[in-house]
Enzyme design. Structure first.
Site, mmCIF file in Angstrom:
data_model
loop_
_atom_site.group_PDB
_atom_site.id
_atom_site.type_symbol
_atom_site.label_atom_id
_atom_site.label_comp_id
_atom_site.label_asym_id
_atom_site.label_seq_id
_atom_site.Cartn_x
_atom_site.Cartn_y
_atom_site.Cartn_z
ATOM 1 N N GLU A 1 1.071 -1.296 0.052
ATOM 2 C CA GLU A 1 0.154 -0.042 0.101
ATOM 3 C C GLU A 1 0.959 1.293 0.170
ATOM 4 O O GLU A 1 1.749 1.210 0.527
ATOM 5 C CB GLU A 1 -0.815 -0.033 1.336
ATOM 6 N N CYS B 1 2.779 8.399 1.710
ATOM 7 C CA CYS B 1 3.339 7.329 2.694
ATOM 8 C C CYS B 1 3.854 6.022 1.907
ATOM 9 O O CYS B 1 2.710 5.461 1.392
ATOM 10 C CB CYS B 1 2.476 7.177 3.730
ATOM 11 N N CYS C 1 5.766 -7.323 7.240
ATOM 12 C CA CYS C 1 6.612 -6.928 8.083
ATOM 13 C C CYS C 1 7.119 -8.189 9.028
ATOM 14 O O CYS C 1 6.329 -8.784 9.489
ATOM 15 C CB CYS C 1 6.273 -5.622 8.697
ATOM 16 N N CYS D 1 4.568 -5.981 15.473
ATOM 17 C CA CYS D 1 4.050 -5.287 16.380
ATOM 18 C C CYS D 1 2.368 -5.667 16.498
ATOM 19 O O CYS D 1 1.906 -5.410 15.260
ATOM 20 C CB CYS D 1 3.958 -3.647 16.110
ATOM 21 N N CYS E 1 -0.493 -3.775 14.657
ATOM 22 C CA CYS E 1 -0.521 -3.370 13.327
ATOM 23 C C CYS E 1 -0.817 -4.310 12.363
ATOM 24 O O CYS E 1 -0.516 -5.468 12.559
ATOM 25 C CB CYS E 1 1.028 -3.126 13.105
ATOM 26 N N CYS F 1 -1.821 1.591 8.559
ATOM 27 C CA CYS F 1 -0.831 0.847 7.608
ATOM 28 C C CYS F 1 -0.907 -0.637 7.278
ATOM 29 O O CYS F 1 -1.018 -1.179 8.520
ATOM 30 C CB CYS F 1 0.644 1.087 7.931
HETATM 31 N N1 SAH Z 1 8.150 -0.024 10.486
HETATM 32 C C1 SAH Z 1 8.203 1.287 10.656
HETATM 33 C C2 SAH Z 1 7.285 2.143 9.822
HETATM 34 C C3 SAH Z 1 5.953 1.790 9.216
HETATM 35 S S1 SAH Z 1 4.560 1.895 10.719
HETATM 36 C C4 SAH Z 1 7.667 1.801 11.921
HETATM 37 O O1 SAH Z 1 7.163 0.893 12.902
HETATM 38 O O2 SAH Z 1 8.008 2.698 12.478
HETATM 39 C C5 SAH Z 1 4.376 3.537 10.554
HETATM 40 C C6 SAH Z 1 3.653 4.000 12.127
HETATM 41 O O3 SAH Z 1 2.112 3.420 12.108
HETATM 42 C C7 SAH Z 1 4.270 3.338 13.028
HETATM 43 O O4 SAH Z 1 4.601 4.626 14.088
HETATM 44 C C8 SAH Z 1 3.418 2.416 13.637
HETATM 45 O O5 SAH Z 1 3.529 2.366 15.032
HETATM 46 C C9 SAH Z 1 2.047 2.968 13.174
HETATM 47 N N2 SAH Z 1 0.726 2.301 13.318
HETATM 48 C C10 SAH Z 1 0.934 0.733 13.155
HETATM 49 N N3 SAH Z 1 -0.180 0.354 13.290
HETATM 50 C C11 SAH Z 1 -1.049 1.060 13.654
HETATM 51 C C12 SAH Z 1 -2.482 1.275 14.156
HETATM 52 N N4 SAH Z 1 -3.098 0.160 14.013
HETATM 53 N N5 SAH Z 1 -2.707 2.281 14.487
HETATM 54 C C13 SAH Z 1 -2.200 3.582 14.534
HETATM 55 N N6 SAH Z 1 -0.703 3.645 14.202
HETATM 56 C C14 SAH Z 1 -0.241 2.425 13.876
HETATM 57 FE FE1 SF4 Z 2 6.203 -3.423 11.255
HETATM 58 FE FE2 SF4 Z 2 4.018 -2.559 11.773
HETATM 59 FE FE3 SF4 Z 2 5.699 -2.723 13.617
HETATM 60 FE FE4 SF4 Z 2 5.935 -0.765 11.810
HETATM 61 S S1 SF4 Z 2 4.290 -0.828 13.191
HETATM 62 S S2 SF4 Z 2 7.656 -2.347 12.527
HETATM 63 S S3 SF4 Z 2 5.156 -1.981 9.961
HETATM 64 S S4 SF4 Z 2 4.785 -4.543 12.522
#
Ligand code: SAH
Ligand code: SF4
Length: 405
Positions: free
Chosen positions: A103, A124, A131, A135, A138, A355
């Site tokens: 995306e 973005c 990934c 996390c 996410c 994301c």
């Molecule tokens: N992997 C990198 C960049 C992509 S994620 C990182 O983690 O920084 C980009 C941002 O989106 C990160 O700060 C992540 O914590 C946030 N994010 C992911 N899932 C989310 C969710 N369900 N709600 C709000 N923010 C989210």
């Molecule tokens: Fe990966 Fe999502 Fe964690 Fe960013 S927030 S490092 S995209 S799992």
């Protein structure tokens, strides 16, 4: 289309943005074309609305056809668009040549006379399909890891965004690596993509308009400071203390909070740029008084900027976003500690959009049993983390790409 090894060794068809300018010049010369064609090709790719070789009319038909046989004009087989927020946000679901899906999200903001800023348009971009960090809040983490994107696949997300904006008479102002994937776990391709985006004959985008967001890959932050010092760093912190951060960002077991902060401070000293910390606000998990106090004391005096982002709901977690009043209180607490704070509205929410959410939907839902099991594990693990215990094992994604079925 000739199958040629794409960078990274896989057998994907070669695409234009994967070539350096010298490599492109060599190909053009192999095809018996004049060297000025290189400029025409790059202009067609970066400064027109052409979506295929036949759209680059300056080249003429015979050369268009020869190029079409050798090199893909775009890295994507399919581009699916979804508009949200009355057209302020465009989500792009992009299908790559091996059917992997990623995306990119385009966000438009009007001019802000109070801050003296003109209209902005930010894209973005994703750096990986899926990934590996995992996390638990996410949607991309839930998908698991499919593969790294090539530099061309990253740059082409920006090319498409610019084309869309061009049809609206708008300019792309910023690029953020905050889509799917952990950019610093695909650092060579990410750096190569930055080089293409900032090259005056290709993207021509100012280095300072580019932000790389990381979940805390310490050696990557160090390389970013040394090798691409003009790029802005965003660190996804989410929690100031290790037991909770272990749960929210499993990479914390390898590079704990102290190491991440030290690397970000080092980046800031070396580059003279302030770090942005991202904190996804999760109700009852990282927004308790002890969490915000720990965050304020950790970052006090650092001069950093903090983005508080209400969590977008995702299917597999039992968690939800913090109450807006609580987020405002935390913002004020951080301001009192000398930090600048932005409370972010989550762009693109209507399009199903934190994301990776769109791609996760397309990949197919994990089974209800897997989701239920993951929720149970998260509830148990968060109970332990909230009491300050560090757990040994990260929780595996529930699939469909990532494991348990
Ligand atoms: N992997 C990198 C960049 C992509 S994620 C990182 O983690 O920084 C980009 C941002 O989106 C990160 O700060 C992540 O914590 C946030 N994010 C992911 N899932 C989310 C969710 N369900 N709600 C709000 N923010 C989210
Ligand atoms: Fe990966 Fe999502 Fe964690 Fe960013 S927030 S490092 S995209 S799992």
């Amino acid at each position: 289309m000739k199958e040629t090894a794409a960078p990274g060794g896989s057998q994907r068809p070669l695409s234009l943005s994967d070539l350096s300018v010298n490599q492109l010049a060599a190909r053009v010369s192999d095809l018996g074309a004049e060297s000025y064609r290189v400029t025409q090709i790059l202009d067609g790719a970066w400064r027109s609305v052409a979506t295929s070789w036949s759209g680059v009319t300056t080249l003429g038909k015979p050369l268009q056809e020869r190029l079409a046989n050798e090199i893909r004009f775009s890295a994507f087989d399919e581009v699916e668009r979804q508009e949200a927020e009355d057209g302020a946000t465009t989500k792009l679901l992009l299908t790559l040549s091996d059917d992997a899906k990623v995306e990119a999200v385009l966000m438009r903001s009007p001019a802000d006379p109070r801050r003296g800023s003109g209209p902005r348009a930010t894209v973005c971009v994703s750096s990986q399909a899926g990934c590996a960090v995992g996390c638990p809040f996410c949607a991309t983490g839930e998908l698991g890891f499919t593969r790294n994107l090539s530099a061309g696949e990253i740059q082409d997300q920006v090319r498409i965004a610019r084309q869309i904006l061009r049809t609206e008479d708008r300019e792309l102002t910023n690029v953020v690596y905050m889509g799917m994937g952990e950019p610093l776990q695909n650092i060579d391709a990410v750096f190569a993509s930055i080089d293409g985006l900032t090259d005056p004959v290709r993207g021509g985008i100012g280095q300072r308009r580019i932000t790389v967001s990381t979940s805390g890959v310490v050696p990557g932050i160090e390389r970013l400071a040394k090798q691409r010092p003009q790029i802005t760093l965003a660190v996804s912190l989410h929690a100031a203390r290790n037991p909770l951060r272990d749960l929210l960002v499993p990479l914390n077991r390898k590079w704990p909070v102290e190491a991440v902060i030290a690397a970000a401070d080092g980046h800031s000293r070396a580059t003279g740029r302030r770090t942005t910390y991202e904190v996804t606000m999760i109700d009852g998990i990282n927004d308790r008084p002890e969490d915000s106090a720990a965050l304020a004391s950790l970052l006090r005096g650092s001069g950093a900027h903090v983005n508080l982002i209400p969590m977008n709901a995702v299917a597999h977690t039992p968690w939800k976003e913090s109450a807006p009043e609580r987020i405002e209180q935390i913002a004020n607490q951080l301001r009192a500690a000398g930090l600048t704070v932005t409370v972010r509205r989550n762009r693109g929410r209507e399009a199903g959009a934190a994301c990776g959410q769109l791609a996760a939907e397309k990949a197919g839902a994990p089974t209800p049993v897997a989701v239920a099991r993951r929720r149970e594990l998260l509830v148990a693990a968060s109970a332990a983390a909230l009491q300050g215990q560090r757990t040994a094992q990260p929780i595996a994604p529930s699939g469909p790409l990532g494991g348990e079925s």
